[in-house]
Design a protein around this motif. Structure first.
Motif, mmCIF file in Angstrom:
data_model
loop_
_atom_site.group_PDB
_atom_site.id
_atom_site.type_symbol
_atom_site.label_atom_id
_atom_site.label_comp_id
_atom_site.label_asym_id
_atom_site.label_seq_id
_atom_site.Cartn_x
_atom_site.Cartn_y
_atom_site.Cartn_z
ATOM 1 N N ASN A 259 -6.494 18.325 18.023
ATOM 2 C CA ASN A 259 -6.990 17.737 16.771
ATOM 3 C C ASN A 259 -5.834 17.371 15.852
ATOM 4 N N PHE A 260 -4.776 18.169 15.895
ATOM 5 C CA PHE A 260 -3.611 17.882 15.062
ATOM 6 C C PHE A 260 -2.913 16.608 15.550
ATOM 7 N N VAL A 261 -2.902 16.428 16.853
ATOM 8 C CA VAL A 261 -2.315 15.202 17.407
ATOM 9 C C VAL A 261 -3.167 13.997 16.988
ATOM 10 N N VAL B 46 -5.970 27.566 21.779
ATOM 11 C CA VAL B 46 -4.888 27.082 20.921
ATOM 12 C C VAL B 46 -4.471 25.670 21.323
ATOM 13 N N VAL B 47 -4.430 25.436 22.628
ATOM 14 C CA VAL B 47 -4.036 24.104 23.117
ATOM 15 C C VAL B 47 -5.092 23.068 22.720
ATOM 16 N N GLU B 48 -6.356 23.427 22.833
ATOM 17 C CA GLU B 48 -7.437 22.512 22.435
ATOM 18 C C GLU B 48 -7.401 22.243 20.929
ATOM 19 N N TYR C 209 -12.794 23.627 12.400
ATOM 20 C CA TYR C 209 -13.721 24.736 12.202
ATOM 21 C C TYR C 209 -14.818 24.701 13.263
ATOM 22 N N GLU C 210 -15.365 23.511 13.474
ATOM 23 C CA GLU C 210 -16.449 23.372 14.454
ATOM 24 C C GLU C 210 -15.955 23.675 15.866
ATOM 25 N N LEU C 211 -14.747 23.260 16.156
ATOM 26 C CA LEU C 211 -14.181 23.527 17.477
ATOM 27 C C LEU C 211 -14.025 25.034 17.689
ATOM 28 N N TYR D 71 -10.490 16.330 9.827
ATOM 29 C CA TYR D 71 -10.055 17.157 10.950
ATOM 30 C C TYR D 71 -10.103 18.653 10.628
ATOM 31 N N ALA D 72 -10.010 18.985 9.356
ATOM 32 C CA ALA D 72 -10.169 20.389 8.980
ATOM 33 C C ALA D 72 -11.565 20.867 9.361
#
Lengths: 148, 260
Positions: B156-158, B150-152, B132-134, B127-128
């Motif tokens: 990924n953290f979820v 920030v919301v998007e 980066y790609e996001l 996810y790291a």
């Protein structure tokens, strides 16, 4: 004459290649240090990033912490990484150490990962690079100024 | 004429060598990601919230590389980088998180863990990279205030903490709460900019927005979900923002810290 010209051209070309592709590639890595809060115990990690050498590290808010455990790293343009480390950054407004570390890791194509405690907590508010809120857009502009 | 041909042929060889050799160090560091990411994607679809362990090893050991999973399935990767599945009963006993190897020639580094360990190491790596790609993708078409990004990013953290099959209903509420917090922060920032409020008041409002958002999220998540997402107990929300801000200073006074 042909031989001399060719030799001269080869040497010049090799020097140009080395300057542009090779010598600017440095290892960029992030470190984490556990933070022991008096009442909450250890629930988050402070992070900082280093470029090239272990005595060439950057921490937000002027913190001079060293040591800790490695988080992640990769090769990237050291000059750009150092440039990004100096981008406008107000601690607590743009983000905390996590966001600042990510900005330096950007050159290596990396971000912090979930083994950094508290990272999701800071990202909820500041995002990955701290480019939200009253200074939104400044990181993007600075990044471009650093050559991205 | 003949000399011209020889000259240009030699020039082409030199150019080719420069292109191939000099960026080699940068290319090598991406090899591991290219090997493991497609595999991680596949397991992300199949195994849902199970944790993916990544094994990174030096190139000479590639033949015996093993990729293990929390549910005791494992995969082997041979010289041709073909991955096959096998069932094993036990993972290794010792945990080794991502190993820092100051070796420019390494392709991949080894790390593994047991079921009860901090087994999100490899999942975190995946996810790291995704984050980066996001961020790269978002930078092509940025919003004015950065809130959408920030919301998007937090999505990924979820995914990382709670799995990709985490219910959409709860995800939507997290997005709403987070957006509300960001909008309130934006309003406070405007007031500060116009000198309607001072720094102290701005900081107080910012803290309140943050902790209220955390509390709202805590109300819709179970204790385990909240702790998995934030590494924080629900009872620890009060004061967490201040602690986060003080982390850089507190860490200098950390007992047992290794100072070089």
């Amino acid at each position: 004459m042909w031989k001399k010209s060719f030799l001269a051209f080869t040497v010049i070309f090799a020097i140009v290649c080395m300057q542009s592709n090779f010598t600017s590639a440095e290892y960029i890595w992030a470190m984490k240090v556990p933070v022991n809060q008096k009442y909450l115990g250890v629930f988050l990690d402070h992070t900082y990033a280093c470029v090239g050498k272990s005595n060439n590290c950057y921490a937000c808010s002027g913190s001079s912490i060293t040591g800790g455990d490695p988080v992640d790293g990769g090769y990237g343009d050291g000059k750009k990484a150092k440039c990004c480390a100096q981008c406008f950054y107000v601690y607590g407004n743009n983000g905390v150490c996590h966001q600042h570390t990510n900005r330096i890791l950007y050159a290596a194509g990396k971000t912090l990962n979930s083994c950094v405690r508290g990272y999701s907590t800071s990202t909820l508010k500041f995002g990955i690079y701290g480019d939200v809120g009253f200074s939104s857009g400044r990181w993007s502009s600075c990044k471009q100024g650093c050559g991205y | 004429m003949k000399k011209c041909i020889i000259f240009f042929a030699a020039l082409c060889v030199v150019i080719a060598l420069c292109i191939v050799l000099f960026p080699f160090k940068i290319q090598k560091s991406h090899e591991m990601t290219e090997i493991l990411l497609p595999f991680a994607n596949d397991f992300e679809r199949k195994i849902h919230s199970e944790v993916f362990y990544g094994f990174q090893i030096k190139k000479k050991y590639a033949k015996d590389a093993i990729i293990g999973l929390e549910n005791n399935f494992s995969a082997t990767m041979d010289d041709n980088k073909i991955i096959t599945m096998a069932h094993v009963t036990k993972l290794t006993d010792s945990i080794r998180m991502y190993e820092y190897i100051d070796d420019p020639d390494f392709d991949i580094a080894l790390f593994s863990g047991t079921i009860n360990d901090d087994n999100k190491a490899c999942r975190g790596e995946f996810y790291a990279k995704k984050n980066y790609e996001l961020a790269q993708e978002q930078s092509k078409n940025p919003s004015e205030d950065g809130i959408k990004e920030v919301v998007e990013q937090f999505e990924n953290f979820v995914d990382c903490a709670l799995g990709i099959d985490f219910p959409e209903a709860k995800r939507k509420k997290i997005r709403i709460f987070q957006t509300e917090m960001q909008m309130r922060d934006k309003d406070s920032a405007k007031l500060r900019e116009d000198n309607v409020i001072d720094d102290i008041q701005y900081f107080k409002e910012s803290t309140d927005h943050y902790e209220e958002c955390l509390q709202k999220i805590a109300d819709i998540l179970t204790d385990e979900e909240f702790e998995a997402l934030f590494q924080l107990k629900k009872s620890e929300i009060q004061g967490s923002f201040l602690t986060l801000l003080n982390a850089a200073i507190s860490s200098e006074n950390m007992e047992g810290n290794d100072v070089q």
